[in-house]
Design an enzyme around this catalytic site. Structure first.
Site, PDB file in Angstrom:
ATOM      1  N   HIS A   1       0.727  -1.167   0.111  1.00  0.00           N
ATOM      2  CA  HIS A   1       0.004   0.066   0.124  1.00  0.00           C
ATOM      3  C   HIS A   1       0.942   1.237   0.047  1.00  0.00           C
ATOM      4  O   HIS A   1       0.528   2.254  -0.534  1.00  0.00           O
ATOM      5  CB  HIS A   1      -1.004   0.075   1.191  1.00  0.00           C
ATOM      6  CG  HIS A   1      -2.283  -0.945   1.198  1.00  0.00           C
ATOM      7  ND1 HIS A   1      -3.180  -0.440   0.482  1.00  0.00           N
ATOM      8  CD2 HIS A   1      -2.177  -2.173   1.544  1.00  0.00           C
ATOM      9  CE1 HIS A   1      -4.173  -1.422   0.560  1.00  0.00           C
ATOM     10  NE2 HIS A   1      -3.720  -2.307   1.034  1.00  0.00           N
TER      11      HIS A   1
ATOM     12  N   GLU B   1      -7.135 -12.334   1.357  1.00  0.00           N
ATOM     13  CA  GLU B   1      -8.096 -11.095   1.499  1.00  0.00           C
ATOM     14  C   GLU B   1      -8.691 -10.561   0.364  1.00  0.00           C
ATOM     15  O   GLU B   1      -8.176 -10.481  -0.667  1.00  0.00           O
ATOM     16  CB  GLU B   1      -7.222  -9.861   1.839  1.00  0.00           C
ATOM     17  CG  GLU B   1      -6.348 -10.233   3.190  1.00  0.00           C
ATOM     18  CD  GLU B   1      -5.647  -8.998   3.510  1.00  0.00           C
ATOM     19  OE1 GLU B   1      -5.157  -8.898   4.651  1.00  0.00           O
ATOM     20  OE2 GLU B   1      -5.362  -7.940   2.606  1.00  0.00           O
TER      21      GLU B   1
END
Length: 252
Positions: A140, A229
């Site tokens: 990220h 995820e």
């Protein structure tokens, strides 16, 4: 949360952006709202509605910041989905390095109140690093990784999170979970449980169909899903150095 896949380029670019120049983003970063304002944003780490129970360090605004190439591809996906009365909804985009370190401190603070256990009902939070749910270095921070879901624009998405309410954990039926204003993917966002794995066999056929629909839409623009995820995607080759500039309010 963070995907635990290591970042190949571990250079840390520490950038300070004064509030007066909040629009001056480094390294080819852009505000997604400037690329496509129709994409829904619910940047959870800028609020207390996340697994730590507090806004993370560096999140000075609930804005999705991404590399320009990532933003343009998201716009293409949104244009495709709009014809199906669907929308993307962003939970997290660029994440300052300091926010990942905030997660590390949270995992080591020795406390696990009931509100936090909603996100990891079966796993002690000290185990989340070893099991690949949190990493001190996150993709990220390169601007090339995203957490997101789908919204059915024809559905009633008016329910809002109430911090005073006792919700079921992230694996509970959707009626008992904290509302997220999105389709039912089988678990809530940031659910550290086997049911949160993209190909989990324990979800319903409808929930599996929604996950496949999201993965397929993202894949058509080159995004790759992280198997643990259902909400996490990255764009290979679009990352690079990890950054630590804070997310500031976007000026109109």
């Amino acid at each position: 949360m963070c995907v635990a896949k290591p970042i190949l380029i571990a250079v840390l670019a520490i950038v300070s952006i004064p509030a007066a120049h909040a629009q001056s983003l480094p390294g080819g970063f852009v505000y997604l709202r400037d690329i496509d304002p129709t994409i829904i944003q619910d940047i959870r780490y800028a609020t207390s509605n996340n697994f730590t129970g507090h806004p993370l360090s560096g999140y000075g605004a609930g804005e999705c910041v991404v590399k320009r190439e990532v933003g343009l591809r998201l716009r293409a996906i949104q244009q495709e989905l709009s014809g199906q009365n669907l929308s993307l909804k962003m939970f997290d985009c660029y994440r300052p390095v300091r926010a990942s370190l905030d997660m590390v401190a949270w995992a080591q603070n020795g406390r696990e109140p009931t509100a936090e256990r909603r996100y990891n009902p079966k796993i002690a939070k000290t185990e989340l690093f070893r099991l690949g749910y949190i990493a001190s270095r996150s993709q990220h921070s390169t601007g090339a990784a995203l957490d997101l879901t789908l919204v059915d624009l024809k559905a009633d998405n008016s329910a809002r999170y109430d911090p005073a309410k006792a919700y079921g954990d992230c694996t509970a039926p959707v009626e008992a979970r904290a509302p997220e204003g999105s389709v039912d993917m089988g678990t809530g966002y940031d659910c550290t449980d086997a049911r949160g794995h993209t190909a989990a066999p324990s979800i319903t056929a409808d929930q599996r169909a929604w996950r496949k629909r999201l993965v397929a839409a993202m894949a058509r623009q080159g995004f790759v899903n992280y198997s643990k995820e259902w909400w996490h995607f990255s764009l290979p080759g679009a990352g690079g150095a990890a950054y630590d500039f804070p997310i500031q309010p976007r000026r109109n």
